[in-house]
Design an enzyme around this catalytic site. Structure first.
Site, PDB file in Angstrom:
ATOM      1  N   LYS A   1       0.846  -1.285   0.148  1.00 44.58           N
ATOM      2  CA  LYS A   1       0.323   0.009  -0.126  1.00 44.58           C
ATOM      3  C   LYS A   1       0.938   1.253  -0.113  1.00 44.58           C
ATOM      4  O   LYS A   1       0.693   2.167  -0.712  1.00 44.58           O
ATOM      5  CB  LYS A   1      -0.921   0.134   1.340  1.00 44.58           C
ATOM      6  CG  LYS A   1      -1.984  -0.965   1.097  1.00 44.58           C
ATOM      7  CD  LYS A   1      -2.919  -1.142   2.499  1.00 44.58           C
ATOM      8  CE  LYS A   1      -3.942  -2.191   2.392  1.00 44.58           C
ATOM      9  NZ  LYS A   1      -4.311  -2.612   3.686  1.00 44.58           N
TER      10      LYS A   1
ATOM     11  N   GLN B   1      -4.224  -1.179   9.788  1.00 46.63           N
ATOM     12  CA  GLN B   1      -4.104  -2.554   9.419  1.00 46.63           C
ATOM     13  C   GLN B   1      -4.645  -3.535  10.264  1.00 46.63           C
ATOM     14  O   GLN B   1      -4.434  -3.670  11.457  1.00 46.63           O
ATOM     15  CB  GLN B   1      -2.866  -3.222   8.926  1.00 46.63           C
ATOM     16  CG  GLN B   1      -2.755  -4.364   8.124  1.00 46.63           C
ATOM     17  CD  GLN B   1      -3.373  -4.166   6.690  1.00 46.63           C
ATOM     18  OE1 GLN B   1      -3.463  -3.072   6.216  1.00 46.63           O
ATOM     19  NE2 GLN B   1      -4.037  -5.279   6.152  1.00 46.63           N
TER      20      GLN B   1
ATOM     21  N   ASP C   1     -10.951   3.472   4.756  1.00 45.15           N
ATOM     22  CA  ASP C   1     -11.268   2.031   4.468  1.00 45.15           C
ATOM     23  C   ASP C   1     -12.624   1.591   4.645  1.00 45.15           C
ATOM     24  O   ASP C   1     -13.114   0.412   4.265  1.00 45.15           O
ATOM     25  CB  ASP C   1     -10.628   0.964   5.860  1.00 45.15           C
ATOM     26  CG  ASP C   1      -9.320   0.209   5.468  1.00 45.15           C
ATOM     27  OD1 ASP C   1      -9.064  -0.143   4.472  1.00 45.15           O
ATOM     28  OD2 ASP C   1      -8.619   0.269   6.468  1.00 45.15           O
TER      29      ASP C   1
END
Ligand code: GUN
Length: 291
Positions: A54, A98, A121
């Protein structure tokens, strides 16, 4: 059927980046550089690899990103405190924690403190709720990427039967909402299967499109799909391999088993994975534009 169409997320993601370059340029002309804060807790090897790919992408596109690497024994309060600081830091338009987090930390509590306007997200209850009522703000990256791949290959879902296997908040639940939503490219009749569904194969066999997001290597084989089905493989599983890394990545679909029966399928790697990252960039650019 023999000529399977490979749905390349690698290819579609490069089209997405081309489309984003003008938007990024326009922001830069206003001295705005889209910025993403990434929080990585502990030493989960898969999470480390995901975070690295990412942030590499952000750097390649000359966007701003910083990874906060935290020890696995960090307290929940310390983590919440860091997120509050990042919420108030104008250099970051997006914040990504994460997952999974270590067991002593409650993911829900962590997601709850992320500013919903920086929640690229799309996991915050406010964003999940907006999606559920058909007014999406940030759509979770993997499901958004799946819709983008289908759109690129002009695979409309109108009136089709979509079967999703897996009900996670990251993929299964949101893709079941998206595919059944009242919008162009969607309007599917969607069935959501999960660990308590008896005889899952009875559902998948009737599907025009099967989306598997379980994390079980080779779960879906030819006996579970109908002739000409479209197969979307969300699994990224590590299996031991005799190479430099000591592992290789495989999906939830037994590719060699389905390739002569399906009409189209996403490979692993090079399918859904690259799209997840492209959608993260898209969501971060969107967050910066809305500033
Ligand atoms: N873990 C697995 N997929 C994801 C994702 O899309 N976002 C975050 N934050 N964690 C993940």
């Amino acid at each position: 059927m023999s000529d399977l169409l490979v749905l390349s997320g690698k290819k579609v993601s490069s089209v997405v980046y081309q489309g984003l370059s003008d938007r990024i340029q326009t922001l830069k002309e206003k001295n705005i550089i889209p910025g993403l804060a990434v929080i990585l807790v502990g030493e989960n090897p898969a999470s480390k690899v995901y975070v690295l790919s990412k942030t590499r992408t952000f750097k390649k596109l000359d966007l701003f990103t910083k990874t906060y690497r935290l020890s696995s024994d960090i307290s929940q309060d310390e983590l919440l405190h860091l997120i509050t600081e990042l919420n108030n830091n104008p250099s970051y338009h997006g914040i990504l924690v994460q997952l999974p987090l270590p067991k002593h930390i409650e993911s829900d509590k962590v997601i709850n403190v992320i500013d919903p306007k920086k929640d690229v997200d799309g996991f915050h209850p406010e964003n999940a709720g907006l999606l559920a009522i058909g007014r999406p703000r940030f759509i979770p990256c993997t499901p958004k990427g799946i819709m983008k791949i289908l759109g690129h290959y002009e695979i409309g879902l109108n009136g089709k039967h979509v079967v999703v296997v897996g009900r996670s908040n990251i993929v299964g639940r949101p893709i079941s909402i998206l595919t059944s939503m009242k919008m162009d490219g969607a309007n599917a009749t969607t069935t959501l299967c999960h660990s308590r569904t008896p005889d899952i194969e009875n559902h998948t066999r009737s599907a025009d499109v099967v989306i598997v997001a379980l994390g079980v290597t080779g779960f879906l084989d030819h006996s579970m799909i109908k002739e000409g089905a479209i197969v979307i493989d969300v699994g990224i599983n590590r299996i031991d391999a005799d190479n430099d890394k000591g592992y290789e990545l495989v999906g939830d679909v037994d590719w060699s088993s389905i390739e002569k029966k399906a009409s189209a399928a996403t490979p692993v790697p090079g399918g859904v994975g690259p799209m997840t990252i492209a959608m993260l960039v898209e969501n971060t650019v969107e967050a910066a534009e809305k500033l």
